[in-house]
Design a protein around this motif. Structure first.
Motif, short mmCIF file in Angstrom:
data_model
loop_
_atom_site.label_atom_id
_atom_site.label_comp_id
_atom_site.label_asym_id
_atom_site.label_seq_id
_atom_site.Cartn_x
_atom_site.Cartn_y
_atom_site.Cartn_z
N SER A 117 31.00 47.92 43.60
CA SER A 117 29.69 48.45 43.17
C SER A 117 28.56 48.10 44.14
O SER A 117 27.60 48.85 44.26
CB SER A 117 29.33 47.96 41.76
OG SER A 117 29.07 46.58 41.77
N THR A 118 28.68 46.98 44.85
CA THR A 118 27.62 46.60 45.79
C THR A 118 27.91 47.07 47.21
O THR A 118 27.02 47.04 48.06
CB THR A 118 27.45 45.06 45.84
OG1 THR A 118 28.66 44.47 46.31
CG2 THR A 118 27.03 44.50 44.50
N GLY A 119 29.14 47.47 47.47
CA GLY A 119 29.51 47.84 48.82
C GLY A 119 29.57 46.65 49.76
O GLY A 119 29.43 46.79 50.97
N ALA A 120 29.78 45.46 49.20
CA ALA A 120 29.85 44.25 50.02
C ALA A 120 30.99 44.37 51.02
O ALA A 120 32.10 44.75 50.67
CB ALA A 120 30.05 43.02 49.14
N PRO A 121 30.73 44.04 52.28
CA PRO A 121 31.77 44.17 53.30
C PRO A 121 32.87 43.10 53.21
O PRO A 121 33.91 43.26 53.84
CB PRO A 121 31.00 44.02 54.62
CG PRO A 121 29.75 43.30 54.26
CD PRO A 121 29.44 43.65 52.84
N MET A 122 32.65 42.04 52.41
CA MET A 122 33.62 40.95 52.38
C MET A 122 33.85 40.46 50.96
O MET A 122 32.91 40.27 50.20
CB MET A 122 33.10 39.79 53.24
CG MET A 122 33.97 38.57 53.28
SD MET A 122 35.42 38.72 54.35
CE MET A 122 34.68 38.54 55.95
N LEU A 123 35.14 40.29 50.61
CA LEU A 123 35.54 39.65 49.35
C LEU A 123 36.19 38.34 49.74
O LEU A 123 37.12 38.31 50.55
CB LEU A 123 36.53 40.52 48.56
CG LEU A 123 37.05 39.91 47.26
CD1 LEU A 123 35.93 39.75 46.24
CD2 LEU A 123 38.17 40.77 46.67
N VAL A 124 35.70 37.24 49.17
CA VAL A 124 36.19 35.91 49.51
C VAL A 124 36.73 35.26 48.24
O VAL A 124 36.04 35.23 47.21
CB VAL A 124 35.07 35.05 50.12
CG1 VAL A 124 35.59 33.67 50.49
CG2 VAL A 124 34.46 35.74 51.33
N LEU A 125 37.96 34.73 48.32
CA LEU A 125 38.59 34.12 47.16
C LEU A 125 38.87 32.65 47.42
O LEU A 125 39.30 32.27 48.50
CB LEU A 125 39.92 34.81 46.85
CG LEU A 125 39.90 36.32 46.64
CD1 LEU A 125 41.31 36.83 46.38
CD2 LEU A 125 38.97 36.69 45.51
N SER A 126 38.65 31.84 46.38
CA SER A 126 39.01 30.44 46.44
C SER A 126 40.48 30.31 46.06
O SER A 126 40.89 30.73 44.97
CB SER A 126 38.14 29.65 45.46
OG SER A 126 38.49 28.28 45.48
N LYS A 127 41.27 29.76 46.96
CA LYS A 127 42.72 29.58 46.74
C LYS A 127 42.93 28.14 46.30
O LYS A 127 42.57 27.21 47.01
CB LYS A 127 43.46 29.87 48.03
CG LYS A 127 44.97 29.83 47.92
CD LYS A 127 45.57 30.23 49.27
CE LYS A 127 47.06 30.31 49.30
NZ LYS A 127 47.81 29.30 48.65
N THR A 128 43.49 27.95 45.10
CA THR A 128 43.61 26.60 44.56
C THR A 128 45.03 26.10 44.39
O THR A 128 45.26 24.90 44.36
CB THR A 128 42.93 26.51 43.17
OG1 THR A 128 43.69 27.26 42.23
CG2 THR A 128 41.50 27.00 43.22
N GLY A 129 45.99 27.00 44.23
CA GLY A 129 47.36 26.58 43.95
C GLY A 129 47.54 26.08 42.52
O GLY A 129 48.58 25.53 42.18
N LEU A 130 46.56 26.28 41.68
CA LEU A 130 46.62 25.83 40.28
C LEU A 130 47.01 26.98 39.36
O LEU A 130 46.77 28.16 39.67
CB LEU A 130 45.28 25.23 39.85
CG LEU A 130 44.80 24.03 40.67
CD1 LEU A 130 43.40 23.63 40.26
CD2 LEU A 130 45.77 22.87 40.54
N LEU A 131 47.56 26.64 38.23
CA LEU A 131 48.06 27.63 37.28
C LEU A 131 46.99 28.65 36.86
O LEU A 131 47.28 29.84 36.73
CB LEU A 131 48.62 26.93 36.04
CG LEU A 131 49.39 27.78 35.05
CD1 LEU A 131 50.53 28.51 35.74
CD2 LEU A 131 49.92 26.93 33.91
N GLY A 132 45.76 28.23 36.67
CA GLY A 132 44.70 29.14 36.24
C GLY A 132 44.19 30.06 37.32
O GLY A 132 43.32 30.88 37.08
N ASN A 133 44.73 29.95 38.52
CA ASN A 133 44.25 30.77 39.64
C ASN A 133 45.37 31.62 40.24
O ASN A 133 45.29 32.06 41.38
CB ASN A 133 43.66 29.84 40.72
CG ASN A 133 42.61 30.52 41.54
OD1 ASN A 133 41.65 31.06 41.01
ND2 ASN A 133 42.78 30.52 42.85
N VAL A 134 46.40 31.87 39.46
CA VAL A 134 47.61 32.54 39.95
C VAL A 134 47.30 33.89 40.59
O VAL A 134 47.79 34.19 41.69
CB VAL A 134 48.64 32.71 38.80
CG1 VAL A 134 49.79 33.60 39.21
CG2 VAL A 134 49.14 31.35 38.36
N GLU A 135 46.49 34.71 39.95
CA GLU A 135 46.23 36.07 40.47
C GLU A 135 45.55 36.02 41.84
O GLU A 135 45.94 36.75 42.76
CB GLU A 135 45.36 36.87 39.48
CG GLU A 135 46.03 37.16 38.16
CD GLU A 135 45.96 36.01 37.16
OE1 GLU A 135 46.52 36.16 36.06
OE2 GLU A 135 45.37 34.95 37.47
#
Length: 189
Positions: free
Chosen positions: A65-83
Protein backbone atom coordinates in the motif's frame (compact mmCIF):
# COMPACT_ATOMS: atom_id res chain seq x y z
CA UNK A 1 -8.81 -3.07 68.73
CA UNK A 2 -10.37 -5.37 66.16
CA UNK A 3 -12.35 -2.46 64.67
CA UNK A 4 -9.18 -0.43 64.00
CA UNK A 5 -7.58 -3.44 62.33
CA UNK A 6 -10.66 -3.99 60.16
CA UNK A 7 -10.73 -0.33 59.11
CA UNK A 8 -7.04 -0.47 58.19
CA UNK A 9 -7.58 -3.63 56.19
CA UNK A 10 -10.54 -2.02 54.42
CA UNK A 11 -8.47 1.06 53.56
CA UNK A 12 -5.63 -1.07 52.23
CA UNK A 13 -8.10 -3.11 50.18
CA UNK A 14 -9.67 0.03 48.71
CA UNK A 15 -6.22 1.48 47.94
CA UNK A 16 -5.15 -1.73 46.17
CA UNK A 17 -8.39 -1.79 44.20
CA UNK A 18 -8.01 1.87 43.16
CA UNK A 19 -4.38 1.33 42.15
CA UNK A 20 -5.38 -1.72 40.11
CA UNK A 21 -8.10 0.21 38.30
CA UNK A 22 -5.71 3.11 37.67
CA UNK A 23 -3.08 0.72 36.26
CA UNK A 24 -5.69 -0.99 34.06
CA UNK A 25 -6.84 2.38 32.72
CA UNK A 26 -3.29 3.54 31.93
CA UNK A 27 -2.29 0.14 30.50
CA UNK A 28 -5.36 0.09 28.26
CA UNK A 29 -4.43 3.52 26.87
CA UNK A 30 -0.81 2.47 26.26
CA UNK A 31 -1.31 -1.05 24.93
CA UNK A 32 -4.90 -1.60 23.78
CA UNK A 33 -6.24 1.73 22.49
CA UNK A 34 -3.07 2.80 20.69
CA UNK A 35 -3.39 4.95 17.58
CA UNK A 36 -2.80 3.18 14.29
CA UNK A 37 0.04 4.71 12.29
CA UNK A 38 -0.68 5.66 8.68
CA UNK A 39 2.64 6.22 6.93
CA UNK A 40 2.85 7.92 3.62
CA UNK A 41 5.98 7.33 1.59
CA UNK A 42 8.53 5.27 3.51
CA UNK A 43 11.98 3.95 2.66
CA UNK A 44 11.33 0.58 4.29
CA UNK A 45 8.71 -1.48 6.07
CA UNK A 46 10.25 -3.40 8.95
CA UNK A 47 8.49 -6.32 10.65
CA UNK A 48 9.61 -7.02 14.20
CA UNK A 49 10.17 -10.60 15.30
CA UNK A 50 7.55 -12.72 17.01
CA UNK A 51 3.92 -13.35 16.13
CA UNK A 52 4.85 -13.42 12.46
CA UNK A 53 1.54 -15.15 11.68
CA UNK A 54 -0.11 -11.77 12.29
CA UNK A 55 2.77 -9.31 11.72
CA UNK A 56 4.13 -10.61 8.40
CA UNK A 57 0.84 -10.30 6.45
CA UNK A 58 0.36 -6.80 7.89
CA UNK A 59 3.90 -5.85 6.84
CA UNK A 60 3.49 -7.22 3.33
CA UNK A 61 0.19 -5.42 2.91
CA UNK A 62 1.75 -2.20 4.20
CA UNK A 63 4.67 -2.51 1.78
CA UNK A 64 2.22 -2.91 -1.07
CA UNK A 65 0.00 0.00 0.00
CA UNK A 66 2.89 2.42 0.60
CA UNK A 67 5.02 1.30 -2.32
CA UNK A 68 7.98 0.94 0.05
CA UNK A 69 11.03 -0.25 -1.88
CA UNK A 70 12.22 -2.50 0.98
CA UNK A 71 10.63 -5.10 3.27
CA UNK A 72 12.84 -6.01 6.23
CA UNK A 73 12.15 -8.97 8.51
CA UNK A 74 13.56 -9.82 11.91
CA UNK A 75 14.77 -13.44 11.82
CA UNK A 76 14.64 -15.00 15.29
CA UNK A 77 14.66 -18.78 14.95
CA UNK A 78 11.89 -18.89 17.57
CA UNK A 79 8.61 -20.78 17.32
CA UNK A 80 6.49 -17.60 17.16
CA UNK A 81 8.41 -16.33 14.15
CA UNK A 82 8.18 -19.39 11.90
CA UNK A 83 6.56 -17.66 8.90
CA UNK A 84 9.10 -14.83 8.72
CA UNK A 85 12.04 -17.16 9.36
CA UNK A 86 10.89 -19.52 6.59
CA UNK A 87 10.61 -16.61 4.18
CA UNK A 88 14.14 -15.50 5.11
CA UNK A 89 15.49 -19.07 4.78
CA UNK A 90 13.76 -19.99 1.51
CA UNK A 91 14.34 -16.95 -0.64
CA UNK A 92 16.37 -18.22 -3.53
CA UNK A 93 18.13 -15.06 -4.63
CA UNK A 94 18.85 -12.04 -2.52
CA UNK A 95 16.68 -9.16 -3.56
CA UNK A 96 17.32 -5.47 -3.18
CA UNK A 97 13.69 -5.13 -2.05
CA UNK A 98 13.84 -7.75 0.70
CA UNK A 99 16.21 -8.14 3.62
CA UNK A 100 16.43 -10.09 6.88
CA UNK A 101 18.39 -9.38 10.03
CA UNK A 102 19.03 -11.19 13.29
CA UNK A 103 19.18 -9.02 16.37
CA UNK A 104 21.87 -9.48 19.01
CA UNK A 105 20.70 -9.75 21.71
CA UNK A 106 17.55 -11.43 20.48
CA UNK A 107 15.01 -9.03 21.99
CA UNK A 108 13.33 -5.71 21.20
CA UNK A 109 16.37 -3.75 22.38
CA UNK A 110 18.56 -5.78 20.02
CA UNK A 111 16.11 -5.18 17.17
CA UNK A 112 16.21 -1.42 17.83
CA UNK A 113 20.02 -1.47 17.62
CA UNK A 114 19.98 -3.56 14.44
CA UNK A 115 17.38 -1.30 12.83
CA UNK A 116 19.44 1.74 13.78
CA UNK A 117 22.38 0.23 11.90
CA UNK A 118 20.19 -0.59 8.86
CA UNK A 119 18.92 3.01 8.83
CA UNK A 120 22.50 4.28 8.93
CA UNK A 121 23.79 1.89 6.23
CA UNK A 122 20.88 2.48 3.82
CA UNK A 123 20.41 6.18 4.58
CA UNK A 124 16.69 5.73 5.27
CA UNK A 125 14.82 8.83 6.37
CA UNK A 126 11.38 7.36 7.14
CA UNK A 127 10.57 3.81 8.18
CA UNK A 128 7.33 2.05 9.06
CA UNK A 129 7.66 -0.63 11.73
CA UNK A 130 5.05 -3.36 12.14
CA UNK A 131 4.44 -5.10 15.44
CA UNK A 132 1.51 -6.34 17.50
CA UNK A 133 -0.84 -3.72 18.93
CA UNK A 134 0.22 -4.30 22.53
CA UNK A 135 3.91 -3.87 21.57
CA UNK A 136 3.66 -0.51 19.76
CA UNK A 137 4.32 1.76 22.75
CA UNK A 138 7.45 0.04 24.04
CA UNK A 139 9.03 -0.84 20.70
CA UNK A 140 8.23 2.59 19.28
CA UNK A 141 9.96 4.29 22.21
CA UNK A 142 13.05 2.10 21.80
CA UNK A 143 13.22 2.76 18.06
CA UNK A 144 12.86 6.50 18.52
CA UNK A 145 15.68 6.42 21.08
CA UNK A 146 17.99 4.57 18.69
CA UNK A 147 17.50 6.01 15.23
CA UNK A 148 17.48 9.33 13.46
CA UNK A 149 14.87 8.11 10.96
CA UNK A 150 11.27 9.19 11.29
CA UNK A 151 9.50 6.12 12.71
CA UNK A 152 5.83 5.32 12.10
CA UNK A 153 4.53 2.44 14.17
CA UNK A 154 1.86 0.28 12.55
CA UNK A 155 0.20 -2.55 14.41
CA UNK A 156 -1.20 -5.91 13.52
CA UNK A 157 -4.23 -7.03 15.49
CA UNK A 158 -3.42 -9.91 17.85
CA UNK A 159 -5.96 -12.64 18.51
CA UNK A 160 -5.69 -12.93 22.29
CA UNK A 161 -8.24 -14.00 24.84
CA UNK A 162 -8.79 -12.24 28.15
CA UNK A 163 -5.91 -14.08 29.85
CA UNK A 164 -3.61 -13.40 26.91
CA UNK A 165 -4.38 -9.69 27.05
CA UNK A 166 -3.96 -9.64 30.84
CA UNK A 167 -0.53 -11.23 30.50
CA UNK A 168 0.50 -8.81 27.73
CA UNK A 169 -0.60 -5.84 29.86
CA UNK A 170 1.65 -7.00 32.69
CA UNK A 171 4.64 -7.76 30.44
CA UNK A 172 4.35 -4.55 28.41
CA UNK A 173 3.82 -2.40 31.52
CA UNK A 174 7.03 -3.73 33.06
CA UNK A 175 8.90 -3.45 29.75
CA UNK A 176 7.76 0.12 29.18
CA UNK A 177 8.88 1.16 32.66
CA UNK A 178 12.25 -0.47 31.91
CA UNK A 179 12.58 1.44 28.62
CA UNK A 180 11.83 4.74 30.34
CA UNK A 181 14.21 4.10 33.24
CA UNK A 182 16.97 2.51 31.16
CA UNK A 183 16.94 4.14 27.71
CA UNK A 184 18.59 2.09 24.99
CA UNK A 185 20.38 4.90 23.25
CA UNK A 186 21.43 8.17 24.84
CA UNK A 187 21.11 9.86 21.49
CA UNK A 188 19.95 8.64 18.11
CA UNK A 189 22.72 7.11 16.03
Amino acid sequence: MARAWERTLLRVGIAVLLCTFLWLFVAAQLFVFVPQGHPGKVDAVIVLGGRSDERLPAGMKLQESTGAPMLVLSKTGLLGNVEADMLCDTRSNPSSSFECFTAVPLNTRGEAEAISELVRVHGWKHIAVVTSKYHVTRSGELLRQCTVADVTMVYSEPSLGVLGWAWRLVVESAGTVDVMMRPECDSPR
